[in-house]
Design an enzyme around this catalytic site. Structure first.
Site, PDB file in Angstrom:
ATOM      1  N   CYS A   1       0.849  -1.189   0.000  1.00 54.40           N
ATOM      2  CA  CYS A   1       0.000   0.000   0.000  1.00 54.40           C
ATOM      3  C   CYS A   1       0.892   1.248   0.000  1.00 54.40           C
ATOM      4  O   CYS A   1       1.670   1.436  -0.920  1.00 54.40           O
ATOM      5  CB  CYS A   1      -0.957  -0.036   1.195  1.00 54.40           C
ATOM      6  SG  CYS A   1      -2.186   1.287   1.228  1.00 54.40           S
TER       7      CYS A   1
ATOM      8  N   ASP B   1      -8.520  -2.914  -8.271  1.00 58.48           N
ATOM      9  CA  ASP B   1      -8.179  -1.859  -7.312  1.00 58.48           C
ATOM     10  C   ASP B   1      -8.804  -0.557  -7.795  1.00 58.48           C
ATOM     11  O   ASP B   1      -8.382   0.016  -8.806  1.00 58.48           O
ATOM     12  CB  ASP B   1      -6.662  -1.724  -7.220  1.00 58.48           C
ATOM     13  CG  ASP B   1      -6.210  -0.814  -6.081  1.00 58.48           C
ATOM     14  OD1 ASP B   1      -6.967   0.110  -5.716  1.00 58.48           O
ATOM     15  OD2 ASP B   1      -5.094  -1.031  -5.573  1.00 58.48           O
TER      16      ASP B   1
ATOM     17  N   HIS C   1      -7.596  -3.774  -4.032  1.00 55.35           N
ATOM     18  CA  HIS C   1      -6.502  -3.229  -3.227  1.00 55.35           C
ATOM     19  C   HIS C   1      -6.411  -4.029  -1.926  1.00 55.35           C
ATOM     20  O   HIS C   1      -7.407  -4.429  -1.355  1.00 55.35           O
ATOM     21  CB  HIS C   1      -6.760  -1.760  -2.915  1.00 55.35           C
ATOM     22  CG  HIS C   1      -5.604  -1.069  -2.269  1.00 55.35           C
ATOM     23  ND1 HIS C   1      -4.529  -0.617  -2.996  1.00 55.35           N
ATOM     24  CD2 HIS C   1      -5.344  -0.768  -0.968  1.00 55.35           C
ATOM     25  CE1 HIS C   1      -3.653  -0.054  -2.167  1.00 55.35           C
ATOM     26  NE2 HIS C   1      -4.124  -0.139  -0.935  1.00 55.35           N
TER      27      HIS C   1
END
Length: 288
Positions: free
Chosen positions: A168, A225, A257
């Site tokens: 991330c 995502d 994601h």
């Protein structure tokens, strides 16, 4: 600019001042900023490895971190583990243990320790506004450099075999740190954003530095995502390749994601396991 700051062009804002640590130790358990903890949470034991919290000397005091390393004399290849926005919680600690089981000295410094106590925060928007957006890129880059110095002098790490792996926001960090550190052997970015706002303390995006990376980079992204368009990752890959750099992009078509985060509903077992296998193979293929 001193040698210690080489590669930080466009990142350093002078004068660069530090602040005291808010977090002096790591959080226990998983982040509070998750809707629910999933049943598939992976727990890796410490058999055959040394694992636990450590304090890394930084410019303004000891920085809390988690280290896992195989038992034995070493030296072992070093993997810098860069957290999500949620801090070095149990998921990140477990990743370090997984890497140690694979033969690595894995260290995850708490890069947001000066900006806020992530162990008490439950709201993602608060974390982003009060912690993430206020952490200078030059600060955490210097902290990763301090982590390398510590790992290779005090933690059985091999300075000639160095890699970075982030998830991330840590995936963004993997791109930026690869552009900073010339002796890096490999980088792995798990769904790190390529764009975003540019500010005085965060002046360049990961996409901005794609053509400047030093080490080969493996980019692991989710096709579903909603926050990171695949086109942005492809553009970064193409910019890097046009500059003679190596970027291997893997897109898991139906993965969202956070597909590696086994404690969240976003976890996708097949993509996570395949990405992990590819990441380990990538490190070994590039001398780490």
């Amino acid at each position: 600019m001193t040698d210690a700051n080489a590669g930080l062009d466009g990142l350093i804002v002078q004068p660069f001042s530090r602040r005291g640590f808010v977090m002096t130790s790591l959080m226990s358990g998983l982040t509070l900023a998750t809707t629910r903890v999933e049943a598939q949470v992976i727990h890796t034991d410490a058999e055959g490895i040394e694992a636990g919290e450590v304090a890394i000397p930084a410019a303004d005091g000891p920085m809390p971190a988690y280290r896992a390393v195989p038992k034995g004399e070493g030296p072992f290849p070093v993997v810098l583990v860069v957290e999500e926005i949620f801090g070095v919680h149990d998921y990140i600690k477990d990743i370090c243990r997984r890497l140690a089981k694979a033969g690595y000295c894995a260290v995850a410094p708490e890069l947001y320790a000066r900006q806020g106590d992530l162990s008490t925060m439950t709201d993602v928007k608060q974390i982003i506004a009060e912690v993430i957006s206020k952490t200078p890129d030059a600060q955490w880059i210097a902290d990763l450099d301090a982590t390398v110095a510590w790992a290779t002098s005090s933690a059985k790490g091999d300075p000639k075999r160095l890699a970075v792996m982030g998830w991330c926001r840590g995936g963004r960090a993997a791109w930026l740190y690869d552009a900073h550190r010339a002796d890096l052997k490999a980088a792995v970015a798990w769904y790190g954003p390529l764009g975003g706002d540019r500010t005085a303390i965060q002046p360049r995006t990961a996409g901005d530095v794609a053509a400047e990376i030093h080490a080969p980079l493996l980019a692991l992204y989710g096709g579903a995502d909603t926050g990171i368009p695949v086109a942005s990752v492809e553009a970064a890959r193409d910019a890097a390749r046009a500059a003679g750099k190596e970027v291997d992009l893997v897109v898991y078509k139906d993965a969202p994601h956070g597909f590696h985060a086994d404690y969240r509903p976003s976890y996708r077992k097949e993509a996570a396991e395949d990405g992990w296998a590819k990441a380990l193979a990538f490190l070994k293929a590039h001398g780490v």
